[in-house]
Structure formats: C-alpha cells, structure tokens
Scaffold this motif. Sequence first.
Motif, short mmCIF file in Angstrom:
data_model
loop_
_atom_site.label_atom_id
_atom_site.label_comp_id
_atom_site.label_asym_id
_atom_site.label_seq_id
_atom_site.Cartn_x
_atom_site.Cartn_y
_atom_site.Cartn_z
N HIS A 1 -11.79 2.81 -2.26
CA HIS A 1 -11.26 2.12 -0.95
C HIS A 1 -12.48 2.54 0.34
O HIS A 1 -13.01 1.79 0.76
CB HIS A 1 -9.89 2.37 -0.60
N LEU B 1 0.80 -1.24 -0.18
CA LEU B 1 -0.26 -0.08 0.00
C LEU B 1 0.77 1.21 -0.05
O LEU B 1 1.85 1.15 0.09
CB LEU B 1 -0.95 -0.15 1.42
N HIS C 1 -9.05 6.66 -6.80
CA HIS C 1 -8.62 5.30 -6.47
C HIS C 1 -8.63 5.17 -4.96
O HIS C 1 -9.65 4.29 -4.49
CB HIS C 1 -6.99 5.18 -6.72
N GLU C 2 -8.50 6.22 -4.28
CA GLU C 2 -8.36 5.79 -2.76
C GLU C 2 -10.05 6.16 -2.23
O GLU C 2 -10.35 5.54 -1.21
CB GLU C 2 -7.71 7.21 -1.89
N GLU D 1 -8.24 -3.41 -4.15
CA GLU D 1 -7.18 -2.71 -4.89
C GLU D 1 -7.44 -2.68 -6.53
O GLU D 1 -7.46 -1.82 -7.16
CB GLU D 1 -5.88 -3.13 -4.76
N TYR E 1 -1.28 -5.22 -8.92
CA TYR E 1 -2.44 -4.05 -8.98
C TYR E 1 -2.84 -4.37 -10.50
O TYR E 1 -4.01 -4.25 -10.61
CB TYR E 1 -1.59 -2.70 -8.83
ZN LIG Z 1 -5.51 1.20 -3.26
#
Ligand SMILES: [Zn+2]
Length: 734
Positions: A402, A366, A398-399, A419, A473
């Motif tokens: 999550h 990460l 992206h974040e 991910e 990834y």
């Molecule tokens: Zn990530």
Amino acid sequence: MKRLAPVAICLVLFAALEAGADPGECWKLRKDGHPAQAQSCFTGLTRSGDAYSRAEGFWGLEQWEQANEQFRLATQAPNSKALYKARWGMLLHERFNDADAAGLFREAIAQDPTNAEAYVGLAMVSADGFDGKAIQYLGKAMELDAKRADTHELMADLALANDDRDLAASEADKAMALENDALDAMAIHAAIELLADRSPEAWFAKMQAVNAHYGESYARVARQLELHYRYEDAVTYYRKAIEVEPNLWAAHSALGIDLMRLGQEEEPYRELELSYNNGYRDAATVNSLRLLDSYKNFDTIRDSTTILKLNKSEAALLSPYMQTELHTILATYERKYQMKLPGPVQVEVYPNHEDFAVRTTGMPGLGALGVTFGEVVAMDSPSARKPGDFNWGSTLWHEMSHVFILTATNHRVPRWFTEGLAVHEEGARSAEWRNRVTPEVLVALRDKKLLPVGKLDRGFVSPEYPAQVVVSYFQAGTICDFIGQKWGEEKLVDMAHSFGKLQTTPQVVQQDLGIAAEEFDRQYLAWIDHQYGTEAAHFNDWRERLKAMVVAVQQKQYDTVLQQGPAVLAMYPEYVDDANVYELMAAADRARGDAKAETAILTAYEHQGGQMPEVLKRLAALEEAAGQPAEAIATLERVNYIYPVKDEDLHRHLGDLLYAGKQYDGAIREYRARVACNPVDKAGAQFNLAQAYFAAGQKDKAEESVLAALETAPGYRPAQKLLLELQQTPGKSN
Ligand SMILES: [Zn+2]
C-alpha cells in the motif's frame, strides 16, 4: 424551500416567540447562516408549553442534558408522536449513542411505520457502522417522503464512499432540486471535483452564498477525501471547516485523527483535547487521546529508511526481525515498482489490539490486521493476537505494498486495486502466505456472489452480506493473480500508473489489458471457476465428511481417519484452519507411532500455509529427530513470522540448531531474541549468545555477553572459562 429575506425572518422569529415556532424553521435559520436569529428562535422554543418544542430548543442551544430530559417527557405523554422518538434518536446519534438511537428509531417505526425520519436515522447509524444496510433504509425513507433532500444527500454521500461518482452526482442533484440550501449535496459535488483533480471552487462559492460559516460541508468533503486515501488533502479541508466554523468540534477531532494518521503527535493532541474539553467525546476522540498518551510506552528505532515504533516491552525482541524484513521489502518493491519512497517509512506495532483499532476507527473494509496511511503503517503486534491467527511478516508485505502504491499514484487508486495488489504481493513473497480460499469464499463462489470488477469497491465499503469484505479481498487478490499470470506482473505496475492518472477501472482494464471490463469479468470468472468450481460445488459434502472425521478422531477410530482423510483432503486442500484434515490425520499417525507419516502430513500442512505454532513446532521436532536439522530450522523460522513472542524456548531451540549448523549469524539473532524474552536462566542465555559471538569472530560482543552472564551468576564455570579463553585469544574484532 426558498430562502427567506431578512424581513421575513424577523416576522417568522416574532411569530415563533409569540406562538411557539416550528422547530424546522429554527434549524433552517441556523443552516442558512443566521446564527443570532436561530439562537433566539431556539430560545423561544425552550419557553414553549410543549415538551417536544422545548427539547428541540435546548438541542439547538446545545444544552444536551435538558434536551434529553425534555424528549423523555415528550415521549412519555399519552399523545406522543412517533416523530418525537425519531428526533430523540437523532439527538442521541449526534451525541455518540448509536445503540440507544437505533432503539428509538425502531420504536418510532413500530408506532408509525410511515415515519421517514426514523428510517433516515437508521440509515445514519448504519452508515457510520458500515453495516451495509444504510442504502436499504434510505430507500424506505425516500419511498415514504419523496420531498426530503437529506435522504438524497446521504445517498450521494454513500455512493461516493463506494466510489460510484455518477450515482453520487445524480443524488446530489436531486437534493438540490428539492431544496436551494442543500449544502451537503453541494459538498458532494465539490468532493467529486476534488477526487477528479478538478477545481471545486464553483461549488464552494455556491455553498458560501447560502451560508459562509457552514463548516460541516467542508468536513464532509474532507471525510470523502479520507475514504479515498487522500489524507493530506483531507487535512486541508478539515482546516477549512474549522476556519469557517471554529466551534465545529467534530472537525477538530477529525483533523486531529487525520494528522495522527500522517504520523504527527503534537497538533493532534491539541486538537483532540480541544474537542474533548468542549464536550465532543465520541469513542474516536477519547480513544485517540488515550492512544497518544500511550506513546510514552513506545520506543522509536530509526535508521535511514525505516522508523519502527514498538512497545518498550517487546522492542528489543521484535525490532531486529522487523527491521531486517522491512529492508528486504524496500529492496524488493523498489525494484518492482521502479521507485524509492520520498522519506523513511514509519511502522507502528501495537501489542494491544484496542490501541490498533483506534488507528482504524471509521475506516471501512480496512484494518483487520494492519492499515496504511501514506508513509505510516500501523499494525497489530503478534502479541496482540492468538498464536496462529496472524502472520506479521505477510501483514508487513501487504501494508508496505500500500505504501508504495499510494505513493506511486499520489493516493489516486481505487480500493479494490490497492487491496488486491497487496494481497497478491503476500502470495508473491511466499506461496504459503497467499490468500487461501476460505469457507465463506467457497460459499460465495458457489452462490455466484462475486462482483463485477467495476463495482468491486462496493464489496469493501458497503458489504451486502457479512462475509463480503473477506470475499472482496479474495476476489481483488485473485484478480491481480490472474492479471499477473495472463498479462505479466509488469501490467500490474502499468495499471497502478493508469489509476494514478485518474482513469476509471473500466478505462484501465481496456487500456492496459486490451479488453472491455465485461469481457475481463467473463475471463476472470472462468479462470476462478476452473480453480475452485469443483471445491465450491462440493462444499457441503466436504463439510459433512470433515465433521465425520472429527468424530472418528474423538472416538479414536484412527483407521477410519487415515482411510478417509486423503479423499476429504483432496476436496479442499487449502483448508488449514480449525479441525483441518492435516491435523486430524497427524493425530491418527501419532497415535499409531508412525513418525514418518506424521511428518509427511504435517509438511503438507506447512506448505499449504498452516500456521499454528504448536503444530509447526511438533513438525520441527519430528524433522530434528529424523536427522533433518535444515528442515527443522526452516520450520521454526516460519514460527518466527507467526508468534515470536512469549516463547523463550523457540529462540533457544532454533539458536541451538543454527549454532550446531555453524550458521552463527542466525544463532546470534535467535540467542539475542532469547535474551530479550527475559528468560529464567539469564546467565545461560547470555553465555549461549557469547559462544555464538565468539564463533562468529565477534570477540568484543562475546566478551560483553560473557560478562553479562557472570554479572548474573559470578560462579558460572563455563562462562569463566570462556572469558579466560577470550582474554587469551590474541586480536580483537567486532
Ligand atoms: Zn490492505
């Protein structure tokens, strides 16, 4: 080994004092919950005539300096054993010096290749560094000494970190079969129960029966929860660790760091300071304290759904862009995931990469660019990176993915899926932001190194080769692309919910996609091979031909470059990094004065996701010169997502283009950004901003800006004129 009855302990102790005990017995007394006896036992060792025993004694008494000194003596003696070096290494590992510890383990092995302790030590150092070699070292230690429980405990811990729960359980069982007091093995079992949302109490009761004050095992449970994104649950068990063993400073520190991840400041500061003041000063503790201290340099910008923490030096510049983007993201994901977040999301943006790195300490796989802890996102600022290295926009998408997925599943989702989905969302936002196939990925495809979906987590946590995290990834992202394409986007949301119900990857694949995991692997590999198989097969050839092109550009052989360029480009069009064909051909076009061809090749670069600011700015200039202001605006707006900092000129130029195109809101945004860059010509920047406000009908703001311009330069005629005009125009608005 059996537990010793109290009488037997006293006899052992007595013997220890008389004749110098075996250090192992003293450590066992401590582990089995007899602290007073252990203390006496270690004290006895410090009086031994033998430096090694004294070293163990001082170590047990936590007199680190003396222990270190005695180990030095012990290892200098002519009859010194390899074990002494290995144990010294263990002390250094415990005291945060992994570099020297690893050196000692290697020396011990050089002296005695059968020393299991040294291999265990190397495994511990590797496990903490997530370098992927720990399993190999542990295997060697097991081979050398099949009776050690700690090798199986560490193996169980690593397996659970990789989310291989069956292996973790069987290794923990092996440890318990070897030793009744394999407390860490019991902790692994407790963690497995917690991760499956079952009660861990039976295991905790077992642990307490051995030693009711062994905090380490609760800390171990907490650490596993943390590795599975369950930060709030981790806090519970770090607190438990401290409750049963108040002096366990490592747990105080870990608790502080975990609470920081949840967005808190005061309690983390107290916990970290407490550990620090008690001599627990590992890099994570020291750096986290420094980070907390640096929060005074941050501004907090809030609205009802977002909290932005930005460094004061760039808050005015970045906050409008980031807040706008966050609102777009929230609206998009709320629609897609059919949910709202329980509270505002906090985004912390670090201009110093080291500060950000502290946020991700010990989080394997990460944190290259950003990291999410529940409803807290920490990320690099564009100013922390080299221009072109980093796109804050795609990182934020992206974040934030999550944030939604962790919330939707109550933090019960395997690493590969969250991910993969986050990578997939970047590409869904913009094809230019998709995860391009990089050279290391092509090599992995060529060498058939992709993992089965059921084991993909391993690629993030225990990489077997250096590029495996990057490759994983890519694989996770393209798996989600594949699912979206073949089964539909909504299946990805269904899968998230299935994971939330604690189903395993093979179960989720079977249930939501209707095929077995093995069949899924087969179909995915065929799909990815169809896309990249040829590129992967020709990778070496491509690389050689690219090298030749670089040489041709250096030798100004532009005809050769333009002749060979298209074929090399076609072999691997996704490559937009150093020395890419697009830029090489553009250089040749430019040298020949062919603006049209240069624009075309740079436009292709842009659409492949090329993001060097200087290259994109060159393209914008070409577009502008060719009378295509809309294209120039779109190109410069891309640069805003990449490197909007330290570039007054970018904002002025983009502002001018937008103003000329009567896009006044955009012009205001850019002129404000220019003002925030602290430009050399402050008055001119404020005046431009005033003009844009005026044109947008915001006369109050226009007046404010024009007055700011005149404050800097009272004799500035155009500003005086605009002020007069503003005062003569009837009616005010905002
Ligand atoms: Zn990530």
